[in-house]
Write an enzyme that holds these catalytic residues in place. Structure first.
Site, PDB file in Angstrom:
ATOM      1  CB  CYS A 157      11.244 -46.413   1.932  1.00  0.00           C
ATOM      2  SG  CYS A 157      11.272 -44.763   2.671  1.00  0.00           S
ATOM      3  CB  ILE A 158      15.669 -45.175   3.507  1.00  0.00           C
ATOM      4  CG1 ILE A 158      17.130 -44.711   3.617  1.00  0.00           C
ATOM      5  CG2 ILE A 158      15.226 -45.907   4.779  1.00  0.00           C
ATOM      6  CD1 ILE A 158      17.579 -43.828   2.467  1.00  0.00           C
TER       7      ILE A 158
END
Length: 229
Positions: free
Chosen positions: A136-137
């Site tokens: 993800c991030i």
């Protein structure tokens, strides 16, 4: 049995670890027979978000380690205790907590700062040539810590196809490689494996799970693990 440290950043997508991602990581590690220990920084969250309303909860304060213990079922240690020599690999699930509590990317973009223990852990595993998994991030943290702007070699990661985040990664002195939600990207030189997960916000949860599985599998391969149990 491969020894894996999992670094959490709270509990809940908007201010901590994304729960689907964290649980997906833990399930895939379990299926591969890994020995897992969860860690989180013993610090206050950047802020608390009311997940029902999607807005900051004014006046509330929570601790990242305490909140992360919800996901870890209480079996968790302060990140300050994590040492690279005790594990074969480290995995960072995503969620806004990775960009708010582990670093300040959510607020400061490419000019963000990174939590001291997070930076120490990443550099420790890299120096020991032990693989790092992120989804993800969370890969923006590696992009910052190992970016040429920070005196590092630069690394290649994926956060899917988000143009603004990809631009920030490039600005840090690292590179972005576009990948679909069901796939992972491996930076062989730095032994960093990344997957987009919920950077594709409308992705079905089973596709997020599949991509995280590929990230976990490749990370364990680099750590010398065998086939799933």
């Amino acid at each position: 049995m491969t020894r894996v440290a999992v670094v959490l950043s709270g509990c809940g997508v908007f201010d901590g670890s994304e729960i689907h991602e964290a649980v997906s990581v833990l399930i895939h590690l379990s299926r591969h027979g890994a020995s897992v220990q969860c860690f989180a920084p013993d610090i206050a969250q950047a802020h608390v978000v009311n997940h029902l309303e999607g807005q900051p909860a004014e006046g509330e304060s929570r601790n990242v380690l305490v909140e992360s213990s919800r996901i870890a079922r209480g079996d968790i240690k302060p990140l300050s205790e994590l040492q690279a020599e005790d594990f074969d690999t480290v995995v960072f699930p995503g969620g806004f907590g990775a960009a708010k509590n582990l670093c300040s990317f959510a607020f400061d973009g490419a000019g963000c700062s990174v939590n001291g223990d997070v930076e120490r852990v990443l550099k420790g595993f890299r120096a020991a040539e032990k693989p790092i998994g992120m989804c993800c991030i969370a890969p923006v943290i590696a992009a910052k810590v190992f970016g040429t702007n920070a005196g590092g070699p630069g690394c290649s990661v994926t956060i899917g196809s988000d143009a603004d985040t990809a631009k920030a990664i490039e600005a840090m002195g690292s590179s972005h490689v576009e990948r679909p939600v069901t796939e992972a990207h491996t930076d062989e030189a730095n032994r960093i494996v990344t997957a987009p997960a919920y950077m594709y916000g409308d992705a079905p949860v089973h596709e997020v799970y599949e991509g995280i599985g590929r990230m976990v599998e490749r990370t364990l391969e680099l750590a010398g693990a065998g086939s799933p149990a």
